[in-house]
Design an enzyme around this catalytic site. Structure first.
Site, PDB file in Angstrom:
ATOM      1  N   THR A 209       0.805  -1.223   0.000  1.00  0.00           N
ATOM      2  CA  THR A 209       0.000   0.000   0.000  1.00  0.00           C
ATOM      3  C   THR A 209       0.838   1.272   0.000  1.00  0.00           C
ATOM      4  OG1 THR A 209      -0.120  -0.088   2.421  1.00  0.00           O
ATOM      5  CG2 THR A 209      -1.910  -1.140   1.191  1.00  0.00           C
ATOM      6  N   GLY A 213      -1.859   6.973  -1.618  1.00  0.00           N
ATOM      7  CA  GLY A 213      -2.383   8.331  -1.660  1.00  0.00           C
ATOM      8  C   GLY A 213      -1.785   9.164  -2.778  1.00  0.00           C
TER       9      GLY A 213
END
Length: 276
Positions: A209, A213
């Site tokens: 991950t 963002g």
């Protein structure tokens, strides 16, 4: 017929591990058919396990990078990532005004996936005052959003009220991402004017991950560079990020939070949203 591809400028820090920052931004822009450019704010020594060092670049050099790109190549959309101190924030605000930059996505990067803090504490107030009113949309994660509004955002039901608090601070558009909430279903919420759009999707089981963002905000900027409405740009970006997470789920790069697979074949630029 267009004589150039959509042009997207990333104003962000460099990630030596290649999973986040300008490296993730450029990979995303290339995968989505845009021409990516950069104005580097800082150089980091980092990998999947954490940030070892940060070397900030002078604000004057940052402004020169932005000027050089805008004045020659041109910019259709902008993604802003890590801005480490107040003077750098002010330099970006001046550049937005000087060049009348439109379609700007602000991802207020404060802490890396590893937990390392990336900006000076006094930068938050300057971000709010100088950039919130100048950008199209802000895309904080829930920890970052909580710092701005002064309280935790514990559930998906609290997303809308928190988004409205952020808009009251001056943000024109707010995308709150539910990735930090628990549970098998993740909800993202976009507040644009009085319009609220929600997306829901199953949580993807992956340790990879790092840079999520950065990737999402860059993909939104790519959609805006193609003149998509904001909600459609977010929908496209979510599709891309989710597919990149799936495509890297079996990767084992490094011993910490691994990166997304930015180079897979992207999904069609469509998305499904529920609007009320």
């Amino acid at each position: 017929m267009s004589l150039h591809p959509p042009r997207v400028l990333s104003i962000a820090g460099s990630d030596s591990g290649g999973g986040a920052g300008i490296q993730a931004d450029l990979k995303t822009m290339g995968a989505l058919g845009c021409f990516g450019m950069t104005a580097i704010t800082a150089i980091t020594a980092q990998n999947t396990q954490g940030v070892r060092a940060i070397q900030a670049l002078p604000a004057a050099l940052l402004e020169q990078q932005i000027d050089a790109v805008v004045e020659d190549i041109g910019v259709d959309a902008v993604k802003i990532g890590m801005l480490h101190d107040p003077e750098v924030v002010r330099a970006v605000a001046r550049a937005i005004d000087r060049h009348q930059l439109q379609r700007v996505v602000l991802d207020p990067v404060m802490v890396a996936t590893s937990g390392d803090r990336l900006i000076a504490p006094d930068t938050m107030a300057v971000l709010v005052a100088e950039l919130f009113p100048r950008v199209t949309v802000i895309t904080p994660n829930l920890d970052e959003a909580g710092w701005f509004v002064g309280h935790a955002i514990p559930t998906a039901d609290a997303l809308e009220s928190a988004a409205r608090e952020l808009r009251a601070l001056g943000a024109r558009g707010v995308l709150l991402k539910g990735g930090h909430l628990s549970g098998p279903v993740l909800t993202d919420l976009l507040l644009e004017g009085d319009s609220v759009t929600r997306w829901a999707g199953e949580r993807i089981d992956t340790p990879n991950t790092h840079g999520t963002g950065c990737t999402l905000s860059s993909a939104i900027a790519c959609g805006l560079a193609r003149a998509l409405p904001l909600a459609d740009a977010v929908a496209q970006a979510r599709d891309y990020v989710r597919a990149a997470l799936h495509a890297s789920a079996q990767w084992r790069l490094g011993r910490g939070h691994g990166p997304l697979n930015h180079g897979f074949s992207p999904l069609p630029t469509t998305g499904h949203a529920q609007e009320r």
